[in-house]
Enzyme design. Structure first.
Site, PDB file in Angstrom:
ATOM      1  N   ASP A   8      51.669  51.847  33.268  1.00 37.20           N
ATOM      2  CA  ASP A   8      51.431  50.430  32.976  1.00 37.20           C
ATOM      3  C   ASP A   8      50.668  50.332  31.662  1.00 37.20           C
ATOM      4  O   ASP A   8      49.436  50.281  31.634  1.00 37.20           O
ATOM      5  CB  ASP A   8      50.634  49.793  34.111  1.00 37.20           C
ATOM      6  CG  ASP A   8      50.665  48.272  34.050  1.00 37.20           C
ATOM      7  OD1 ASP A   8      51.458  47.729  33.252  1.00 37.20           O
ATOM      8  OD2 ASP A   8      49.904  47.634  34.795  1.00 37.20           O
ATOM      9  N   LYS A  58      59.555  49.381  41.545  1.00 38.60           N
ATOM     10  CA  LYS A  58      58.153  48.976  41.525  1.00 38.60           C
ATOM     11  C   LYS A  58      57.477  49.250  42.867  1.00 38.60           C
ATOM     12  O   LYS A  58      58.082  49.136  43.925  1.00 38.60           O
ATOM     13  CB  LYS A  58      58.045  47.490  41.173  1.00 38.60           C
ATOM     14  CG  LYS A  58      58.734  47.104  39.870  1.00 38.60           C
ATOM     15  CD  LYS A  58      58.156  47.810  38.664  1.00 38.60           C
ATOM     16  CE  LYS A  58      56.832  47.241  38.236  1.00 38.60           C
ATOM     17  NZ  LYS A  58      56.926  45.905  37.633  1.00 38.60           N
ATOM     18  N   CYS A  72      36.847  18.145  52.996  1.00 39.59           N
ATOM     19  CA  CYS A  72      35.815  17.247  52.497  1.00 39.59           C
ATOM     20  C   CYS A  72      36.394  15.844  52.516  1.00 39.59           C
ATOM     21  O   CYS A  72      37.504  15.614  52.028  1.00 39.59           O
ATOM     22  CB  CYS A  72      35.421  17.636  51.070  1.00 39.59           C
ATOM     23  SG  CYS A  72      34.538  16.337  50.180  1.00 39.59           S
TER      24      CYS A  72
END
Length: 666
Positions: free
Chosen positions: A117, A311, A423
């Site tokens: 990577d 991957k 909330c």
């Protein structure tokens, strides 16, 4: 064909933006799987349109044009990127295609290399002497980083013996985990911004205008390919790597494999070895070893047919919870968040992870001081997998659920049958307003460039924004007095806001942030009602005619448009020049197996977001419903499918998995 052309234009812009963020800014915003899905969609649409494809389309290029900070260098042989695979099935298809193209009796050998990577580099040698080095750029030309590349270990400046007069050597510049941690410690001590991961750190370090800074950061290199001169240098990938190693290039450990079963076993082996390596890898690359066979297989516009990157799934690591805090979202939902000792996960330093809701917090029984396992879902979003401290008598007490909003101190309520606590302060709660603004200007909403999270928060804190409509009525004179808000930045922001005042209905609906209305539902509403006026006045009966709208969604929509405050905000937006364009009808492929079928999606997926999948399915002509019934044709079930899967099995509804979903979308 107009809708197809519009979507193609949109996808090209989106993908070019992601290419710019990845290759130039070194700050990717989406996972490889999400990018790959968008790219596949564009490939399909360009083929369906049947018109000549421009050379600058993301399906024909790799990366992005080089930054103007460095001079440009053209590659003698274009640098292609690799296609990605995310499942054994895709690897089997990869091997099958080779046998079909070369013949079943062809003797095929594959070479396996860990996928580093880092940042791809092309190094040009003339008569054995390094002449220049360039980044991948757009695949045709890249940035000249010759001075900086000379400080990178694993790269010889001069080649010896029998080498071609002109030779391009390709490989990956990376930063080891140890160097990355040391660099971030230095950045922190200096009060400077930390790098998110080793890949970004390597890219940023290599692209320093001062080469001495690059030298300080101890970058490394692995060679893995060749461009110009390759035909005369080696006859196979294994021979090439051996010759490059003899010349002094660093190469990785490789293996020759006879078939796909050997590939699967090798992939599993390296997945276990991954955490112990001193550098980041995110998968395994499988290549046909023989260069003659590679040449016969050839390439498509972006990538070779003879190589693929398989991957890895999300990596799991251990760390310690230092605190549990509560975060308020745009709809008032209050979410527990674990604040942890920073740890490197799949190449990114992670210190915070969501615990989703109070039920999940209780089920996982995560407490302050616990040792926990974390991962990045899809290698993007950090999440706590489990606590390793359950049963330890010295643990802290369970975290108390707040009875007041931690931001505005309004009452907290939990509706019947819901996992979330909320909330009740509404937009009087600054936290909700901030998140509402971020959602409103986001890429999938109004997509306003330069209107990031920090600016959204500052505008609310300073009182310049009290409703979402105020985005289009900013006081630029006040903004000009703020630190960091120069004339050019303000001009760009003003132009970006002005350019986004014309918006299609589906994006407008999504941007409003109506509870229970995601992208897929917004698209369904827009396709059905076509205009905002028709949707605002729709009855519950009319709303329930839409497959993706149930009683809960219908109630939420009617409540939103009935509220006087919301009507005032909408009117203000229209007065400020916002124009909502009618949604164009999607052109349906009647031959697609899902055309006209009622589909339900449930569970989580590794390679695509559920909302994105819903939109793509709608574009294929499927009717995406929210609940399983006797009228459901297909249930697409991911991980943790739950009650919908059970009901589908009871009703005899066809059930498919993510692999089939991706096949349909492709």
């Amino acid at each position: 064909m107009g809708d197809i052309q519009q979507r193609i234009h949109e996808l090209r812009g989106i993908l070019k933006g992601h290419n710019y963020r990845y290759y130039v800014l070194d700050a990717p915003q989406i996972s490889d799987a999400e990018y790959d899905q968008l790219l596949r969609e564009l490939v399909d649409l360009e083929q369906k349109l049947g018109e000549p494809i421009p050379d600058d389309s993301p399906t024909q290029t790799v990366g992005y044009k080089p930054d103007t900070a460095f001079s440009s260098r053209k590659h003698a042989v274009p640098m292609l990127s690799l296609a990605n695979a995310f499942s054994d099935t895709e690897i089997s298809d990869f091997v099958r295609r080779h046998k079909e193209l070369l013949g079943d009796n062809t003797n095929l050998t594959y070479i396996a290399e860990p996928k580093v990577d880092g940042l791809a580099i092309n190094i040009y040698y003339e008569f054995g002497q390094m002449v220049y080095a360039a980044t991948r750029g757009d695949g045709i030309s890249g940035e000249d980083v010759t001075d900086n590349i000379r400080s990178v270990s694993g790269i010889p400046w001069r080649l010896t013996g029998q080498v071609p007069a002109q030779l391009e050597v390709r490989g990956e510049v990376y930063m080891s985990k140890a160097s990355f941690l040391a660099l971030n410690q230095k950045q922190e001590a200096a009060g400077e911004k930390l790098f998110a991961n080793p890949r970004n750190a390597a890219a940023g370090s290599l692209r320093q205008l001062d080469a001495s800074i690059t030298a300080e950061r101890k970058l490394s290199f692995f060679a893995y390919a060749i461009g110009l001169g390759g035909d005369a240098f080696a006859s196979s990938q294994s021979e090439l790597l051996a010759k490059l190693s003899a010349q002094g290039f660093a190469i990785q450990e490789t293996a020759l494999l006879a078939d796909e079963q050997a590939m699967f076993e090798h992939y599993q082996l390296w997945m276990k070895k991954r955490p112990s390596l001193d550098y980041e890898i995110d998968g395994m690359v499988f290549k046909v070893n023989d260069f003659k066979q590679q040449k016969l297989l050839g390439s498509v516009a972006r990538s070779p047919r003879w190589a693929i990157a398989y991957k890895f799934p999300a990596e799991e690591v251990e760390t310690v919870v230092e605190a549990i805090t509560w975060q308020v979202g745009r709809t008032g939902v209050i979410t527990p968040v674990a604040n942890m000792k920073p740890v490197l996960v799949s190449g990114v330093m992670v210190s915070r992870a969501t615990l989703h809701n109070i039920q999940e917090l209780g089920r996982k029984d995560v407490r302050v001081g616990d040792r926990v396992v974390i991962r990045r879902a899809g290698d993007v979003i950090p999440e706590v997998v489990k606590s390793l401290s359950i049963g330890d008598p010295s643990r802290s007490q369970p975290t108390l659920v707040p009875k007041q909003c931690p931001v505005c101190y309004a009452a907290v309520e939990q509706e019947d049958g819901e996992a979330a606590i909320r909330c009740m302060g509404g937009l009087s709660c600054s936290a909700q307003l901030k998140e509402r603004i971020k959602h409103f200007v986001s890429r999938d909403g109004f997509d306003i460039e330069g209107f990031g999270s920090k600016l959204s928060e500052a505008l609310v804190d300073k009182g310049l924004i009290k409703t979402i409509a105020d985005v289009f009525n900013l006081d630029y004179e006040v903004l000009s007095t703020w630190e960091g808000m120069g004339e050019k930045k303000i001009t760009n922001l003003e132009q970006s806001i002005e350019s986004r005042k014309h918006i299609v209905l589906s994006r407008f609906i999504y941007a409003l942030g109506i509870r229970h209305v995601g992208q897929a539902t917004a698209m369904s509403l827009a396709q059905h009602f076509r205009t905002i006026d028709a949707m605002q006045t729709a009855s519950e009966e009319a709303l329930l005619e839409i497959n993706d709208v149930g009683k809960e969604v219908a109630a939420s929509l009617m409540h939103f448009f009935a509220e006087e405050h919301n009507q005032q905000v909408l009117q203000k937006m229209f007065e400020y020049g916002v124009q909502v364009q009618a949604e164009q009808a999607v052109e349906i492929d009647s031959n697609h197996p899902l055309a006209g079928k009622t589909v339900v999606i449930t569970g989580s997926f590794s390679n695509i977001k559920r909302n994105q999948a819903k939109i793509l399915l709608q574009q294929l002509g499927a009717k995406v419903a929210s609940a399983v019934s006797k009228n459901t044709d297909v249930l697409i079930a991911g991980e943790k499918a739950g009650s919908k899967l059970k009901k589908a099995e009871e009703l005899g509804v066809r059930v498919v998995d993510e692999t089939q979903l991706l096949a349909w979308l492709a």
